[in-house]
Write an enzyme that holds these catalytic residues in place. Structure first.
Site, PDB file in Angstrom:
ATOM      1  N   PRO A   9       0.787  -1.224   0.000  1.00 13.79           N
ATOM      2  CA  PRO A   9       0.000   0.000   0.000  1.00 13.79           C
ATOM      3  C   PRO A   9       0.823   1.279   0.000  1.00 13.79           C
ATOM      4  CG  PRO A   9      -0.136  -1.121   2.112  1.00 13.79           C
ATOM      5  CD  PRO A   9       0.513  -2.076   1.159  1.00 13.79           C
ATOM      6  N   ASN A  10       0.348   2.209  -0.799  1.00 15.28           N
ATOM      7  CA  ASN A  10       0.872   3.577  -0.923  1.00 15.28           C
ATOM      8  C   ASN A  10       2.186   3.670  -1.688  1.00 15.28           C
ATOM      9  OD1 ASN A  10      -1.260   4.965   0.509  1.00 15.28           O
ATOM     10  ND2 ASN A  10      -0.495   3.923   2.329  1.00 15.28           N
ATOM     11  N   ARG A  17       5.437  12.322  -2.806  1.00 14.80           N
ATOM     12  CA  ARG A  17       5.381  12.913  -1.467  1.00 14.80           C
ATOM     13  C   ARG A  17       6.461  12.293  -0.588  1.00 14.80           C
ATOM     14  NH1 ARG A  17      -0.608  11.409  -1.081  1.00 14.80           N
ATOM     15  NH2 ARG A  17      -1.172  12.304  -3.067  1.00 14.80           N
ATOM     16  N   TYR A  22      11.305   8.648   1.536  1.00 10.37           N
ATOM     17  CA  TYR A  22      11.204   7.559   0.551  1.00 10.37           C
ATOM     18  C   TYR A  22      11.967   7.819  -0.753  1.00 10.37           C
ATOM     19  CZ  TYR A  22       7.608   5.938   3.751  1.00 10.37           C
ATOM     20  OH  TYR A  22       6.955   5.502   4.870  1.00 10.37           O
ATOM     21  N   ASN A  73       7.997  -5.639  -0.679  1.00 12.63           N
ATOM     22  CA  ASN A  73       7.843  -4.480   0.195  1.00 12.63           C
ATOM     23  C   ASN A  73       6.366  -4.401   0.529  1.00 12.63           C
ATOM     24  OD1 ASN A  73       7.642  -2.097   1.576  1.00 12.63           O
ATOM     25  ND2 ASN A  73       8.951  -0.932   0.174  1.00 12.63           N
ATOM     26  N   ALA A  76       2.985  -0.806   5.003  1.00 15.35           N
ATOM     27  CA  ALA A  76       2.491  -0.824   6.391  1.00 15.35           C
ATOM     28  C   ALA A  76       1.946  -2.192   6.795  1.00 15.35           C
ATOM     29  CB  ALA A  76       1.427   0.249   6.564  1.00 15.35           C
ATOM     30  N   GLU A  97      11.959  -9.764   2.636  1.00 15.20           N
ATOM     31  CA  GLU A  97      11.306  -8.538   3.112  1.00 15.20           C
ATOM     32  C   GLU A  97      12.177  -7.331   2.793  1.00 15.20           C
ATOM     33  OE1 GLU A  97      10.189  -8.493   7.284  1.00 15.20           O
ATOM     34  OE2 GLU A  97      10.261  -6.298   7.311  1.00 15.20           O
ATOM     35  N   HIS A  99      12.440  -2.877   2.597  1.00 17.18           N
ATOM     36  CA  HIS A  99      11.924  -1.533   2.895  1.00 17.18           C
ATOM     37  C   HIS A  99      12.862  -0.491   2.323  1.00 17.18           C
ATOM     38  CE1 HIS A  99       8.949  -3.239   5.459  1.00 17.18           C
ATOM     39  NE2 HIS A  99       9.885  -3.982   6.018  1.00 17.18           N
ATOM     40  N   ARG A 106      12.737   4.682  12.864  1.00 23.31           N
ATOM     41  CA  ARG A 106      11.479   5.433  12.779  1.00 23.31           C
ATOM     42  C   ARG A 106      10.575   5.133  13.992  1.00 23.31           C
ATOM     43  NH1 ARG A 106       9.052   4.935   6.951  1.00 23.31           N
ATOM     44  NH2 ARG A 106       7.900   6.738   7.766  1.00 23.31           N
TER      45      ARG A 106
HETATM   46  O1  CA2 Z   1      10.247   1.940   4.070  1.00 24.16           O
HETATM   47  C1  CA2 Z   1       9.436   1.245   3.467  1.00 24.16           C
HETATM   48  O2  CA2 Z   1       9.634   0.788   2.339  1.00 24.16           O
HETATM   49  C2  CA2 Z   1       8.052   0.996   4.094  1.00 24.16           C
HETATM   50  O3  CA2 Z   1       7.651  -0.330   3.752  1.00 24.16           O
HETATM   51  C3  CA2 Z   1       7.115   2.017   3.477  1.00 24.16           C
HETATM   52  C4  CA2 Z   1       5.716   2.015   4.094  1.00 24.16           C
HETATM   53  C5  CA2 Z   1       5.790   2.067   5.612  1.00 24.16           C
HETATM   54  O4  CA2 Z   1       4.487   1.931   6.159  1.00 24.16           O
HETATM   55  C6  CA2 Z   1       6.693   0.988   6.185  1.00 24.16           C
HETATM   56  O5  CA2 Z   1       6.756   1.153   7.591  1.00 24.16           O
HETATM   57  C7  CA2 Z   1       8.089   1.101   5.612  1.00 24.16           C
HETATM   58  C8  CA2 Z   1       4.910   3.204   3.604  1.00 24.16           C
HETATM   59  C9  CA2 Z   1       4.883   3.392   2.125  1.00 24.16           C
HETATM   60  C10 CA2 Z   1       4.313   4.753   1.857  1.00 24.16           C
HETATM   61  O6  CA2 Z   1       4.848   5.210   0.650  1.00 24.16           O
HETATM   62  C11 CA2 Z   1       4.663   6.513   0.362  1.00 24.16           C
HETATM   63  C12 CA2 Z   1       5.359   6.988  -0.723  1.00 24.16           C
HETATM   64  C13 CA2 Z   1       5.258   8.316  -1.065  1.00 24.16           C
HETATM   65  C14 CA2 Z   1       4.442   9.149  -0.342  1.00 24.16           C
HETATM   66  C15 CA2 Z   1       3.736   8.673   0.737  1.00 24.16           C
HETATM   67  C16 CA2 Z   1       3.846   7.349   1.093  1.00 24.16           C
END
Ligand code: CA2
Length: 146
Positions: A9-10, A17, A22, A73, A76, A97, A99, A106
């Site tokens: 997700p996301n 953003r 990221y 990946n 969340a 896994e 990230h 964090r």
């Molecule tokens: O660091 C990572 O790759 C995560 O898997 C990213 C997840 C986060 O919930 C994990 O704890 C760590 C979140 C991805 C959100 O991606 C976005 C990208 C651009 C803007 C907003 C969110």
């Protein structure tokens, strides 16, 4: 040898953003970099992304027969999903896994991974480069790297 790069997700929002966390690469940029690495190490790739937990479970269940390993990946869902953990436990394929960020630097709720115990290993904190490291690690695990 074929590896599935599966994003949760996301991650479709990458590059739009929170670049401080990221990075500036879009998911399409990362997939293109992965294809370059895949060519370097002689591994075929497939890509999928979903914001939906069940769709990620479906992708994991559907991978055997087409793929030899999964770089995941789970976003969340890493920290919460028993369903994804069970899908990884049930699959015959190795799952790595991954990230972008260093989740241990964090918030506390990101320090626990529901899926790490059923994955072959974890890579995090190296941004988009982590995907390339993960492909090499998976290819090495599968005995295919050059
Ligand atoms: O660091 C990572 O790759 C995560 O898997 C990213 C997840 C986060 O919930 C994990 O704890 C760590 C979140 C991805 C959100 O991606 C976005 C990208 C651009 C803007 C907003 C969110």
């Amino acid at each position: 040898m074929k590896i599935l790069v599966l994003n949760g997700p996301n991650l479709n929002l990458l590059g739009q953003r929170e670049p401080d966390i990221y990075g500036v690469s879009t998911l399409a940029d990362i997939e293109s970099m992965c294809l370059d690495t895949g060519r370097d190490i002689g591994v075929e790739l497939g890509f999928a992304q979903s914001n939906h937990e069940g769709a990620l479970v479906d992708a994991i269940q559907g991978a055997p027969g087409t793929y030899d390993g999964i770089v995941l990946n789970a976003g969340a869902y890493t920290h919460s999903s028993i369903a994804i953990r069970d899908a990884i436990s049930a699959t015959t394929l190795p799952v790595l896994e991954l990230h972008l960020s260093n989740v241990h630097a964090r918030e506390g709720f990101r320090h626990h991974s529901m899926i790490a115990p059923v994955c072959i290993g974890v890579i995090g904190g190296f941004g988009a480069t982590g995907y390339l490291l993960a492909l090499r690690a998976m290819a090495n695990h599968l005995g295919a790297d050059r």
